[in-house]
Scaffold this motif. Sequence first.
Motif, mmCIF file in Angstrom:
data_model
loop_
_atom_site.group_PDB
_atom_site.id
_atom_site.type_symbol
_atom_site.label_atom_id
_atom_site.label_comp_id
_atom_site.label_asym_id
_atom_site.label_seq_id
_atom_site.Cartn_x
_atom_site.Cartn_y
_atom_site.Cartn_z
ATOM 1 N N ILE A 96 0.835 -1.208 0.000
ATOM 2 C CA ILE A 96 0.000 0.000 0.000
ATOM 3 C C ILE A 96 0.865 1.251 0.000
ATOM 4 O O ILE A 96 0.576 2.206 -0.720
ATOM 5 N N LYS A 97 1.926 1.260 0.753
ATOM 6 C CA LYS A 97 2.785 2.436 0.827
ATOM 7 C C LYS A 97 3.405 2.746 -0.537
ATOM 8 O O LYS A 97 3.433 3.903 -0.966
ATOM 9 N N THR A 98 3.885 1.732 -1.212
ATOM 10 C CA THR A 98 4.529 1.973 -2.507
ATOM 11 C C THR A 98 3.503 2.272 -3.593
ATOM 12 O O THR A 98 3.689 3.189 -4.389
ATOM 13 N N GLU A 99 2.422 1.514 -3.630
ATOM 14 C CA GLU A 99 1.440 1.677 -4.704
ATOM 15 C C GLU A 99 0.576 2.924 -4.528
ATOM 16 O O GLU A 99 0.113 3.497 -5.512
ATOM 17 N N MET A 100 0.344 3.359 -3.298
ATOM 18 C CA MET A 100 -0.474 4.550 -3.062
ATOM 19 C C MET A 100 0.208 5.781 -3.655
ATOM 20 O O MET A 100 -0.455 6.641 -4.240
ATOM 21 N N ALA A 101 1.512 5.866 -3.522
ATOM 22 C CA ALA A 101 2.235 7.010 -4.078
ATOM 23 C C ALA A 101 2.090 7.053 -5.589
ATOM 24 O O ALA A 101 1.822 8.120 -6.164
ATOM 25 N N THR A 102 2.233 5.921 -6.255
ATOM 26 C CA THR A 102 2.105 5.903 -7.711
ATOM 27 C C THR A 102 0.656 6.137 -8.136
ATOM 28 O O THR A 102 0.405 6.793 -9.148
ATOM 29 N N TRP A 103 -0.291 5.620 -7.367
ATOM 30 C CA TRP A 103 -1.702 5.813 -7.714
ATOM 31 C C TRP A 103 -2.097 7.281 -7.599
ATOM 32 O O TRP A 103 -2.824 7.806 -8.438
ATOM 33 N N ARG A 104 -1.617 7.948 -6.575
ATOM 34 C CA ARG A 104 -1.942 9.372 -6.387
ATOM 35 C C ARG A 104 -1.368 10.230 -7.509
ATOM 36 O O ARG A 104 -1.973 11.210 -7.917
ATOM 37 N N GLN A 105 -0.172 9.862 -8.006
ATOM 38 C CA GLN A 105 0.404 10.611 -9.120
ATOM 39 C C GLN A 105 -0.411 10.398 -10.393
ATOM 40 O O GLN A 105 -0.601 11.318 -11.178
ATOM 41 N N ALA A 106 -0.894 9.186 -10.593
ATOM 42 C CA ALA A 106 -1.671 8.880 -11.792
ATOM 43 C C ALA A 106 -3.101 9.404 -11.701
ATOM 44 O O ALA A 106 -3.736 9.657 -12.726
ATOM 45 N N ASN A 107 -3.649 9.564 -10.500
ATOM 46 C CA ASN A 107 -5.037 9.986 -10.294
ATOM 47 C C ASN A 107 -5.119 11.164 -9.325
ATOM 48 O O ASN A 107 -5.636 11.020 -8.220
ATOM 49 N N PRO A 108 -4.653 12.329 -9.724
ATOM 50 C CA PRO A 108 -4.711 13.465 -8.794
ATOM 51 C C PRO A 108 -6.155 13.930 -8.592
ATOM 52 O O PRO A 108 -6.963 13.906 -9.506
ATOM 53 N N GLY A 109 -6.467 14.292 -7.362
ATOM 54 C CA GLY A 109 -7.787 14.823 -7.054
ATOM 55 C C GLY A 109 -8.846 13.780 -6.743
ATOM 56 O O GLY A 109 -9.967 14.134 -6.407
ATOM 57 N N LYS A 110 -8.532 12.500 -6.856
ATOM 58 C CA LYS A 110 -9.518 11.463 -6.526
ATOM 59 C C LYS A 110 -9.459 11.153 -5.043
ATOM 60 O O LYS A 110 -8.465 11.399 -4.368
ATOM 61 N N LYS A 111 -10.537 10.578 -4.536
ATOM 62 C CA LYS A 111 -10.644 10.267 -3.106
ATOM 63 C C LYS A 111 -9.800 9.051 -2.739
ATOM 64 O O LYS A 111 -9.549 8.169 -3.563
ATOM 65 N N VAL A 112 -9.414 9.002 -1.478
ATOM 66 C CA VAL A 112 -8.612 7.886 -0.973
ATOM 67 C C VAL A 112 -9.439 6.597 -0.972
ATOM 68 O O VAL A 112 -8.906 5.514 -1.176
ATOM 69 N N THR A 113 -10.762 6.724 -0.783
ATOM 70 C CA THR A 113 -11.603 5.521 -0.793
ATOM 71 C C THR A 113 -11.551 4.835 -2.149
ATOM 72 O O THR A 113 -11.547 3.601 -2.224
ATOM 73 N N GLU A 114 -11.507 5.630 -3.218
ATOM 74 C CA GLU A 114 -11.387 5.045 -4.556
ATOM 75 C C GLU A 114 -10.042 4.344 -4.705
ATOM 76 O O GLU A 114 -9.950 3.261 -5.304
ATOM 77 N N ALA A 115 -9.003 4.962 -4.165
ATOM 78 C CA ALA A 115 -7.666 4.369 -4.230
ATOM 79 C C ALA A 115 -7.640 3.036 -3.506
ATOM 80 O O ALA A 115 -7.098 2.048 -4.019
ATOM 81 N N MET A 116 -8.232 2.977 -2.321
ATOM 82 C CA MET A 116 -8.195 1.741 -1.544
ATOM 83 C C MET A 116 -8.973 0.627 -2.226
ATOM 84 O O MET A 116 -8.589 -0.544 -2.151
ATOM 85 N N LYS A 117 -10.062 0.968 -2.898
ATOM 86 C CA LYS A 117 -10.818 -0.050 -3.634
ATOM 87 C C LYS A 117 -9.965 -0.640 -4.750
ATOM 88 O O LYS A 117 -9.900 -1.858 -4.930
ATOM 89 N N GLU A 118 -9.321 0.249 -5.506
ATOM 90 C CA GLU A 118 -8.496 -0.223 -6.616
ATOM 91 C C GLU A 118 -7.259 -0.970 -6.126
ATOM 92 O O GLU A 118 -6.895 -2.012 -6.680
ATOM 93 N N LEU A 119 -6.614 -0.445 -5.095
ATOM 94 C CA LEU A 119 -5.425 -1.114 -4.572
ATOM 95 C C LEU A 119 -5.771 -2.452 -3.935
ATOM 96 O O LEU A 119 -4.985 -3.401 -4.001
ATOM 97 N N GLY A 120 -6.947 -2.549 -3.326
ATOM 98 C CA GLY A 120 -7.384 -3.827 -2.761
ATOM 99 C C GLY A 120 -7.569 -4.877 -3.845
ATOM 100 O O GLY A 120 -7.207 -6.043 -3.675
ATOM 101 N N ALA A 121 -8.122 -4.449 -4.984
ATOM 102 C CA ALA A 121 -8.282 -5.384 -6.102
ATOM 103 C C ALA A 121 -6.920 -5.789 -6.665
ATOM 104 O O ALA A 121 -6.718 -6.946 -7.045
ATOM 105 N N MET A 122 -5.978 -4.845 -6.703
ATOM 106 C CA MET A 122 -4.630 -5.163 -7.176
ATOM 107 C C MET A 122 -3.919 -6.100 -6.203
ATOM 108 O O MET A 122 -3.194 -7.018 -6.621
#
Length: 114
Positions: free
Chosen positions: A42-68
């Motif tokens: 989560i620590k490594t992928e969250m940083a890359t996800w935030r760069q690719a998806n600026p302005g999106k909510k953290v809940t969306e990130a956690m859903k996608e990262l959980g699937a990954m």
Amino acid sequence: MPKIQVGASKAKSATKATTTKPAKQAKEVKEKREPSAYNIFIKTEMATWRQANPGKKVTEAMKELGAMWRDHPSNPNRGKAPRSKSKAVSAKEKENALPGVLPDSDDTVPSSDD
């Protein structure tokens, strides 16, 4: 004119002296445990996800990262069926449960209209 209480301050100080709290003991310093594979992922992928998806909510990130994470090679539970979200019932509880009493199809239930 307000009444003056004589000796009230002496009584409070006398009871306070007898009911003092003991000194607090120092808490044990526990060692932090190492981060789990999920925490590291989560620590490594969250940083890359935030760069690719600026302005999106953290809940969306956690859903996608959980699937990954579900299919990630470092996941120790990869390939296993996900646990159900309902309360798990043990085998002993199933054995001890009373069977449900259901009316048979040829039994008729008297209605209140009769």
